[in-house]
Design an enzyme around this catalytic site. Structure first.
Site, PDB file in Angstrom:
ATOM      1  N   PHE A   1       0.688  -1.444  -0.012  1.00 19.14           N
ATOM      2  CA  PHE A   1      -0.612  -0.565   0.124  1.00 19.14           C
ATOM      3  C   PHE A   1       0.418   1.382   0.401  1.00 19.14           C
ATOM      4  O   PHE A   1       1.831   1.222   0.979  1.00 19.14           O
ATOM      5  CB  PHE A   1      -0.913  -0.117   1.297  1.00 19.14           C
ATOM      6  CG  PHE A   1      -1.476   0.870   1.545  1.00 19.14           C
ATOM      7  CD1 PHE A   1      -2.920   1.064   0.790  1.00 19.14           C
ATOM      8  CD2 PHE A   1      -1.364   2.489   1.852  1.00 19.14           C
ATOM      9  CE1 PHE A   1      -3.874   1.893   1.391  1.00 19.14           C
ATOM     10  CE2 PHE A   1      -2.293   3.512   2.530  1.00 19.14           C
ATOM     11  CZ  PHE A   1      -3.195   2.913   1.487  1.00 19.14           C
TER      12      PHE A   1
ATOM     13  N   ILE B   1      14.288  -4.767  32.920  1.00 25.43           N
ATOM     14  CA  ILE B   1      14.516  -7.014  34.079  1.00 25.43           C
ATOM     15  C   ILE B   1      15.306  -7.195  33.681  1.00 25.43           C
ATOM     16  O   ILE B   1      15.855  -8.022  34.520  1.00 25.43           O
ATOM     17  CB  ILE B   1      12.542  -7.193  34.111  1.00 25.43           C
ATOM     18  CG1 ILE B   1      12.422  -5.857  34.625  1.00 25.43           C
ATOM     19  CG2 ILE B   1      12.466  -8.271  34.314  1.00 25.43           C
ATOM     20  CD1 ILE B   1      10.317  -6.881  34.790  1.00 25.43           C
TER      21      ILE B   1
ATOM     22  N   GLY C   1      21.764  -6.695  31.686  1.00 27.41           N
ATOM     23  CA  GLY C   1      22.418  -6.658  31.006  1.00 27.41           C
ATOM     24  C   GLY C   1      22.463  -7.634  29.952  1.00 27.41           C
ATOM     25  O   GLY C   1      22.522  -7.400  28.690  1.00 27.41           O
TER      26      GLY C   1
ATOM     27  N   GLU D   1       1.633   4.240   9.888  1.00 27.98           N
ATOM     28  CA  GLU D   1      -0.083   4.142   9.852  1.00 27.98           C
ATOM     29  C   GLU D   1      -1.004   6.099  10.385  1.00 27.98           C
ATOM     30  O   GLU D   1      -1.534   4.866  11.278  1.00 27.98           O
ATOM     31  CB  GLU D   1      -0.118   2.465  10.007  1.00 27.98           C
ATOM     32  CG  GLU D   1      -0.460   2.152   8.807  1.00 27.98           C
ATOM     33  CD  GLU D   1      -0.561   0.586   8.237  1.00 27.98           C
ATOM     34  OE1 GLU D   1      -2.497   1.135   9.222  1.00 27.98           O
ATOM     35  OE2 GLU D   1      -0.431  -0.287   8.463  1.00 27.98           O
TER      36      GLU D   1
ATOM     37  N   GLU E   1       1.039  11.806  17.341  1.00 23.53           N
ATOM     38  CA  GLU E   1       0.379  12.696  17.565  1.00 23.53           C
ATOM     39  C   GLU E   1      -0.919  12.755  16.115  1.00 23.53           C
ATOM     40  O   GLU E   1      -1.621  13.638  16.782  1.00 23.53           O
ATOM     41  CB  GLU E   1       2.086  13.912  16.879  1.00 23.53           C
ATOM     42  CG  GLU E   1       3.312  13.655  17.886  1.00 23.53           C
ATOM     43  CD  GLU E   1       3.826  12.787  17.938  1.00 23.53           C
ATOM     44  OE1 GLU E   1       3.686  11.713  17.513  1.00 23.53           O
ATOM     45  OE2 GLU E   1       4.602  12.470  19.004  1.00 23.53           O
TER      46      GLU E   1
END
Lengths: 381, 253
Positions: free
Chosen positions: A123, A337, A340, A363, A367
């Site tokens: 699209f 969580i 490293g 899409e 904002e």
């Protein structure tokens, strides 16, 4: 109001979950690292009916409702958000648009292949200088006897390289803003159409995004969808449905972030006990779960309104806004969580942050969603 | 027409929490997540493959259990079985393989199936006998632990897994009841069209009288755990010496 899934919906969800875990999960890190398009996986999904879920069976689809589509797309996106967006674009944008706005010739010619995954759709609305402001597009289709001749450059086309069919939005009349935009079905084999290099993206690296160039590309007028000047209205309507798809993709990422966090928190021991015993980790996990549940309710509400033929644009925007923000925040918490271990590629959770980010952008950015929601609330009736 | 029955059982999933109900004879079913028994899923796939390779063939999925087992019957129909039979019974009323097999044999008799396929054993009770006893009760040929099947006119050829890595090729006349080993094929996913189409397929329910039963579970419990582990430390020689002492004096080998 009934929040219980029926047998059929549960089986759709289960099938998608098993397919995602068995077929998509093994290669997901490699596809991300090497930017590999999941070609074989998409073919298999087409055979199972995941590429045209809401298209009626007589046009080669699965004939399911939007809610079932969301259940499946969440499971797919949980494991691989790149596959999620490929599926979302083909279902929500391309198939839905052709089914809703295509004429009998167009539906009979293009839908059966697209809905069964035998061909893939993309699209194309954005241009380098025209993103959220679609009226500023430049690509122009000039009428020439029974054809249109198209010139211009489009960009950010998801499935751009791998697709066979492009739904193209371009101008057929200049200097009249939105009213000059028309929608076309363009086959990738048409002379004068070339695609650019695959973009080297931050996330959803398994999906291919590229520019498409039109250089005197001849498109027969029977490939014009509806009439000239209707393109923008069609695109906006279809993008409402697309937002349900992207919201669901985001929810998949957010849910994977939660599931991985729970699993890791139970395994990881520090200070002589499982880190899941610490209140601060429990608080993170609770807040992630609340966001997911709220996202899911917003998405399912928008999907049910759409299935009932009711207005759902505000709800779709709310779902997309909330879910994409949740995906970003949950992905960050998940890596936090993991510590490293989350910052290296092998555990596969840093990808969640990179994949989540795009859901706040494409899409319609967060904002723009706020603008849609506010406009709908303030229109004064 | 070739008629194949596939016997499928709904069992607790391997990742499901298993807590014992207050009755102390069965699991707390509310908390269990059920799935189709693994080897039954392979038996179903084998039946569907045989159907695809045979003109005019009907596959019927049959399950014994309470209302909830309709879920796996529908799953079988979504994958391509033609119709379903639900033998309706309380889940833990009958647990011995002879009684279970008699129920199936009674229910299946009038259908005159050419072939009955079932998984080699259930993942919960694990008797591994039901398919064989059904075959005997219905005076069918029987075969167990099949790792391949091939229909050939009024016969079926199977490859059976034996002990110690041996295999045996067996040919038997139909009708036959054969139990299927896991892993002999790749079970398919139901297609979405299959899921939609399953709604229109028939599930016949037969209420089963469970008063005749040979075996009853009197108590279901977790083995008690103990913490009696003695660590033997020291150099290798000292460890061996101490270990031998334990063998002699404490375990008395």
């Amino acid at each position: 109001m009934d929040f219980i899934l029926d047998n059929q919906q549960e089986l759709v969800k289960k099938t998608a979950r098993e397919f995602a875990n068995d077929i998509l999960r093994p290669g997901v890190i490699e596809r991300d690292e090497k930017s590999l398009f999941p070609k074989n996986e998409i073919i298999q999904m087409g055979e199972l009916g995941f590429m045209g879920m809401m298209v009626p069976e007589k046009f080669g689809g699965s004939g399911l409702d939007t809610l079932s589509y969301c259940l499946a797309l969440e499971e797919i996106s949980k494991v691989d958000a790149s596959v999620g967006v490929i599926m979302s674009v083909n279902n929500s944008l391309v198939c839905n648009l052709l089914y809703k706005y295509g004429n009998e010739y167009q539906k009979n010619t293009f839908l059966p292949k697209l809905a069964s995954g035998k061909s893939l759709g993309s699209f194309s609305l954005s241009e380098p200088q025209s993103g959220s402001d679609a009226s500023n597009m430049k690509t122009f289709a000039r009428r020439e006897s029974s054809d249109f001749v198209i010139n211009g450059t489009k960009n950010w086309v998801t499935n751009g390289t791998s697709s066979d069919i492009v739904i193209l939005l371009c101008l057929t009349k200049k200097n009249v803003g939105y009213k000059g935009i028309s929608a076309f079905i363009v086959e990738k084999t048409f002379d004068g159409l070339t695609t650019g290099n695959k973009e080297n993206k931050l996330g959803i690296r398994g999906s291919d995004t590229c520019e498409i160039y039109f250089d005197n590309c001849k498109v027969p007028s029977k490939n014009l969808i509806e009439t000239e000047g209707e393109g923008f209205r069609i695109a906006l309507d279809i993008l409402n449905g697309g937002r349900i798809g992207i919201a669901t993709q985001a929810l998949g990422i957010a849910q994977e972030s939660l599931d991985r966090s729970i699993q890791y928190a139970k395994e990881r021991e520090q200070f002589g006990k499982s880190i899941s015993d610490f209140g601060i980790i429990q608080s993170k996990i609770a807040n992630m779960a609340i966001k997911n549940e709220a996202s899911r309710l917003l998405i399912h509400k928008a999907a049910i309104l759409k299935d009932k033929g009711l207005e759902f644009s505000k709800e779709a925007s709310m779902a997309k806004h909330f879910s994409s923000e949740a995906a970003m925040s949950n992905a960050l918490e998940c890596v936090q969580i993991f510590g490293g271990y989350g910052y290296v590629k092998e555990t596969g959770v840093e990808r969640l942050i990179r994949d989540a980010k795009i859901t706040q952008i494409y899409e319609g950015t967060s904002e723009i969603q706020e603008k849609v929601i506010a406009k709908s609330l303030l229109k004064g009736d | 027409m070739m008629k194949i029955a596939v016997l499928i059982k709904q069992v607790p999933g391997s990742e499901s929490p298993l807590s014992i109900a207050d009755s102390n004879v069965w699991l707390d079913e509310e908390k269990v997540a059920y799935i189709m028994n693994e080897s039954d899923n392979y038996a179903l796939e084998e039946a569907l493959l045989l159907k695809e390779g045979t003109q005019d063939c009907e596959v019927v999925v049959v399950s014994l259990g309470p209302e909830r087992v309709k879920k796996i019957i529908r799953e079988g129909l979504a994958k391509g079985a033609d119709r379903g039979m639900h033998l309706n019974i309380n889940s833990n009323d009958v647990t011995d393989p002879l009684s279970i097999a008699k129920i199936f044999a009674d229910a299946l008799k009038s259908e005159n199936f050419d072939l009955i396929l079932s998984g080699l054993q259930s993942d919960d009770l694990g008797h591994g006998q039901t398919g064989i006893i059904i075959g005997e009760l219905l005076k069918m040929s029987t075969g167990s632990l099949a790792v391949s099947t091939k229909l050939d006119g009024d016969q079926i050829a199977i490859k059976q897994e034996m002990e110690a890595g041996f295999f045996q090729n067996v040919r038997m006349s139909l009708p036959a009841s054969i139990t299927i080993q896991s892993g002999l094929n790749t079970p398919r996913y139901p297609s979405l069209k299959g899921i939609m189409g399953a709604k229109k397929k028939e599930i016949k329910t037969l209420d089963i009288d469970s008063s005749d039963q040979k075996l009853k579970i009197s108590k279901l419990y977790l083995p008690s755990s103990s913490n009696e582990i003695t660590m033997i430390d020291g150099s290798p020689d000292q460890i061996v010496e101490n270990l031998v002492k334990v063998f002699k004096s404490e375990i008395k080998i």
